[in-house]
Design a protein around this motif. Structure first.
Motif, PDB file in Angstrom:
ATOM      1  N   ASP A 119       0.832  -1.207   0.000  1.00 34.41           N
ATOM      2  CA  ASP A 119       0.000   0.000   0.000  1.00 34.41           C
ATOM      3  C   ASP A 119       0.866   1.257   0.000  1.00 34.41           C
ATOM      4  O   ASP A 119       0.588   2.217  -0.716  1.00 34.41           O
ATOM      5  CB  ASP A 119      -0.951  -0.006   1.206  1.00 34.41           C
TER       6      ASP A 119
ATOM      7  N   LEU B 297       2.405   1.659  -3.416  1.00 29.88           N
ATOM      8  CA  LEU B 297       1.429   2.168  -4.382  1.00 29.88           C
ATOM      9  C   LEU B 297       1.153   3.649  -4.183  1.00 29.88           C
ATOM     10  O   LEU B 297       0.902   4.367  -5.154  1.00 29.88           O
ATOM     11  CB  LEU B 297       0.143   1.351  -4.323  1.00 29.88           C
ATOM     12  N   GLU B 298       1.203   4.129  -2.944  1.00 29.75           N
ATOM     13  CA  GLU B 298       1.063   5.573  -2.695  1.00 29.75           C
ATOM     14  C   GLU B 298       2.220   6.329  -3.337  1.00 29.75           C
ATOM     15  O   GLU B 298       2.023   7.385  -3.941  1.00 29.75           O
ATOM     16  CB  GLU B 298       1.020   5.855  -1.193  1.00 29.75           C
TER      17      GLU B 298
ATOM     18  N   ALA C  15       1.741   6.303  -7.105  1.00 28.37           N
ATOM     19  CA  ALA C  15       0.657   7.211  -7.496  1.00 28.37           C
ATOM     20  C   ALA C  15       1.151   8.653  -7.601  1.00 28.37           C
ATOM     21  O   ALA C  15       0.666   9.416  -8.437  1.00 28.37           O
ATOM     22  CB  ALA C  15      -0.504   7.101  -6.516  1.00 28.37           C
TER      23      ALA C  15
ATOM     24  N   HIS D 156      -0.365   3.700 -11.543  1.00 27.04           N
ATOM     25  CA  HIS D 156      -1.416   2.997 -10.806  1.00 27.04           C
ATOM     26  C   HIS D 156      -1.512   1.554 -11.285  1.00 27.04           C
ATOM     27  O   HIS D 156      -1.129   1.252 -12.426  1.00 27.04           O
ATOM     28  CB  HIS D 156      -2.757   3.702 -11.013  1.00 27.04           C
ATOM     29  N   PRO D 157      -2.049   0.648 -10.443  1.00 24.58           N
ATOM     30  CA  PRO D 157      -2.193  -0.749 -10.865  1.00 24.58           C
ATOM     31  C   PRO D 157      -2.982  -0.864 -12.167  1.00 24.58           C
ATOM     32  O   PRO D 157      -3.907  -0.089 -12.415  1.00 24.58           O
ATOM     33  CB  PRO D 157      -2.962  -1.399  -9.707  1.00 24.58           C
TER      34      PRO D 157
ATOM     35  N   VAL E 206      -5.010  -4.939  -6.802  1.00 26.50           N
ATOM     36  CA  VAL E 206      -4.052  -5.725  -6.025  1.00 26.50           C
ATOM     37  C   VAL E 206      -4.675  -7.091  -5.775  1.00 26.50           C
ATOM     38  O   VAL E 206      -5.818  -7.186  -5.322  1.00 26.50           O
ATOM     39  CB  VAL E 206      -3.707  -5.029  -4.689  1.00 26.50           C
TER      40      VAL E 206
ATOM     41  N   THR F 124       0.724  -6.803  -7.595  1.00 24.12           N
ATOM     42  CA  THR F 124       0.080  -6.042  -8.660  1.00 24.12           C
ATOM     43  C   THR F 124       1.100  -5.679  -9.718  1.00 24.12           C
ATOM     44  O   THR F 124       2.305  -5.653  -9.451  1.00 24.12           O
ATOM     45  CB  THR F 124      -0.592  -4.765  -8.118  1.00 24.12           C
TER      46      THR F 124
ATOM     47  N   LEU G 249       1.889  -2.510 -12.444  1.00 20.30           N
ATOM     48  CA  LEU G 249       1.564  -1.123 -12.758  1.00 20.30           C
ATOM     49  C   LEU G 249       2.471  -0.660 -13.877  1.00 20.30           C
ATOM     50  O   LEU G 249       3.471  -1.298 -14.175  1.00 20.30           O
ATOM     51  CB  LEU G 249       1.681  -0.225 -11.524  1.00 20.30           C
TER      52      LEU G 249
END
Length: 145
Positions: free
Chosen positions: A99, A102-103, A106, A111-112, A116, A126, A128
């Motif tokens: 998480d 991914l932040e 982003a 982004h994925p 996920v 995931t 991306l």
């Protein structure tokens, strides 16, 4: 004969954006240069080879990425690689917290592709699109308690 992987090379359209993305994910920039000349023509197999390069390393010291931004010959833009294309198509990283990773991604507009997933309660993972359309897999090993 002993063998080991030295690094994975990735051509990018904007080396600064790629460095920012991968260093924000936790890799360290360990060197950069601009290379050209007969030795690069011979090694790479391109006449007039001229490129900006950067070497990044994972914190454990075992994984390296070499990024190239071609000055000459002009870089060729292809359609983004898909997971089922034949040939090299992604770089994968283990992360402590998917998480959080991914932040960070982003913040770079990454982004994925779909979301996920959880694989057999072993990994959350995931794919991306990173800078220059690079497919990046992020995987967090799930702790069994």
């Amino acid at each position: 004969m002993a063998i080991k992987i030295e690094n994975v090379g990735i051509a990018v359209r904007d080396i600064e954006a790629a460095i920012a993305f991968f260093t924000d994910l936790g890799l360290a920039l360990i060197g950069r240069d601009t290379v050209s000349g007969e030795w690069t023509d011979t090694a790479v197999g391109l006449d007039g080879n001229h490129a900006k390069i950067a070497m990044l390393q994972t914190p454990d010291g075992h994984g390296r990425l070499e990024l190239f931004e071609y000055i000459h010959p002009e870089a060729i833009e292809l359609h983004p690689t898909r997971p089922n294309d034949i040939g090299m198509h992604r770089v994968a990283f283990s992360v402590d917290n998917i998480d959080e990773a991914l932040e960070i991604a982003a913040k770079h507009g990454c982004h994925p592709l779909r979301g996920v997933a959880t694989y057999e309660d072993v990994y959350k993972l995931t794919y991306l699109r990173g800078p220059s359309g690079i497919l990046v897999m992020l995987a967090e090993e799930l702790k069994k308690g």
